[in-house]
Design a protein around this motif. Structure first.
Motif, PDB file in Angstrom:
ATOM      1  N   ASP A 259       3.107  -2.550  12.913  1.00  0.00           N
ATOM      2  CA  ASP A 259       3.980  -1.660  12.145  1.00  0.00           C
ATOM      3  C   ASP A 259       3.547  -1.455  10.697  1.00  0.00           C
ATOM      4  O   ASP A 259       4.209  -0.749   9.946  1.00  0.00           O
ATOM      5  CB  ASP A 259       5.426  -2.149  12.192  1.00  0.00           C
ATOM      6  CG  ASP A 259       5.604  -3.540  11.584  1.00  0.00           C
ATOM      7  OD1 ASP A 259       4.607  -4.122  11.102  1.00  0.00           O
ATOM      8  OD2 ASP A 259       6.729  -4.050  11.607  1.00  0.00           O
ATOM      9  N   GLU A 260       2.419  -2.035  10.314  1.00  0.00           N
ATOM     10  CA  GLU A 260       1.939  -1.870   8.934  1.00  0.00           C
ATOM     11  C   GLU A 260       0.426  -2.066   8.901  1.00  0.00           C
ATOM     12  O   GLU A 260      -0.084  -3.028   8.332  1.00  0.00           O
ATOM     13  CB  GLU A 260       2.637  -2.858   7.996  1.00  0.00           C
ATOM     14  CG  GLU A 260       2.507  -2.504   6.528  1.00  0.00           C
ATOM     15  CD  GLU A 260       3.360  -3.386   5.642  1.00  0.00           C
ATOM     16  OE1 GLU A 260       3.412  -3.101   4.435  1.00  0.00           O
ATOM     17  OE2 GLU A 260       3.983  -4.341   6.141  1.00  0.00           O
TER      18      GLU A 260
ATOM     19  N   GLU B  43       3.442   4.003  13.415  1.00  0.00           N
ATOM     20  CA  GLU B  43       2.143   3.664  12.835  1.00  0.00           C
ATOM     21  C   GLU B  43       1.006   4.062  13.772  1.00  0.00           C
ATOM     22  O   GLU B  43      -0.029   4.578  13.321  1.00  0.00           O
ATOM     23  CB  GLU B  43       2.061   2.164  12.538  1.00  0.00           C
ATOM     24  CG  GLU B  43       2.529   1.767  11.166  1.00  0.00           C
ATOM     25  CD  GLU B  43       1.579   2.221  10.082  1.00  0.00           C
ATOM     26  OE1 GLU B  43       0.671   1.480   9.698  1.00  0.00           O
ATOM     27  OE2 GLU B  43       1.753   3.363   9.596  1.00  0.00           O
TER      28      GLU B  43
ATOM     29  N   ALA C  31      -2.896  -7.956  10.050  1.00  0.00           N
ATOM     30  CA  ALA C  31      -1.773  -7.019   9.975  1.00  0.00           C
ATOM     31  C   ALA C  31      -1.061  -6.960  11.310  1.00  0.00           C
ATOM     32  O   ALA C  31      -1.621  -7.297  12.360  1.00  0.00           O
ATOM     33  CB  ALA C  31      -2.256  -5.623   9.587  1.00  0.00           C
TER      34      ALA C  31
END
Length: 217
Positions: free
Chosen positions: A111-112, A141, A108
């Motif tokens: 930002d996610e 995040e 990942a």
């Protein structure tokens, strides 16, 4: 593109996302070159035994070593990385820790992240912000996954020093520290301290961040 430009562009590409055989070499170089900064970042989190922590963009993995040692047998470390080569390397190196549930690897970007809200006591991320185009969702995040009492520590090369490096003309986005701090504040993270590391040719900033209501002791 000139040969020299192609070379530095390749170096910058590998630093941003190490891949292939060259990426494995880069990972080892990053571990050696970044050890002092990463170790200082882990120390600045003050994460102790039993804590749940993360290294975001862990690269060669030296931060995973330091965090595993910091949180001990009862803690949990999350390793978040976008480079398959680095994830594969970490998966092989830390088989025992993964099997024991002490280390969890995630494919990942910042930002996610596949982490629950308010699930981390601390997080570190060193030499990653240069490769993030939009800091707002990435820092949002970080704020989302951090517990109210937690800390985030960002390790960032001094922009003026970084600008003198030949490879940073390619693929790197260098921002003033003040601009990065503003993005952190907007995302819900306050920079409580800007610790300086290094001397001479290259200096680093450790931005020690907390939720706005929290403060360093």
């Amino acid at each position: 593109m000139r040969i020299a430009d192609r070379w530095w562009d390749s170096v910058a590409s590998q630093l941003g996302r190490p891949h292939g055989i060259a990426g494995r070499v880069i990972g080892r170089i990053l571990n050696r070159g970044n050890y002092t900064t990463v170790a200082a970042a882990v120390a600045a989190t003050e994460a102790g035994s039993g804590a749940t922590v993360a290294d975001i963009g862990f690269g060669g993995g030296i931060g995973l070593d330091e965090l595993l040692a910091a949180v001990g047998e009862t803690g949990t470390v999350h390793g978040v990385e976008i480079a398959p080569t680095m994830l594969d390397q970490a998966g092989k190196r830390y088989r025992a820790e993964i099997a024991a549930g002490r280390l969890v690897l995630h494919t990942a970007a910042m930002d996610e992240m596949p982490l629950a809200a308010a699930s981390l006591d601390a997080a570190i991320s060193t030499n990653t912000v240069y490769f993030i185009d939009d800091l707002a969702p990435a820092f949002a995040e970080l704020a989302r996954v951090l517990r109210p009492s937690g800390r985030v520590v960002l390790g960032i090369g001094d922009p003026a020093d970084m600008a003198r490096m030949p490879f940073t003309e390619n693929r790197f986005r260098l921002r003033p520290i003040a601009e990065i701090a503003e993005h952190l504040q907007a995302a819900g993270l306050a920079v409580q301290e800007d610790r300086r590391l290094g001397n001479g040719r290259m200096q680093f900033h450790l931005l020690v961040c907390t939720k706005p209501h929290a403060s360093l002791k």
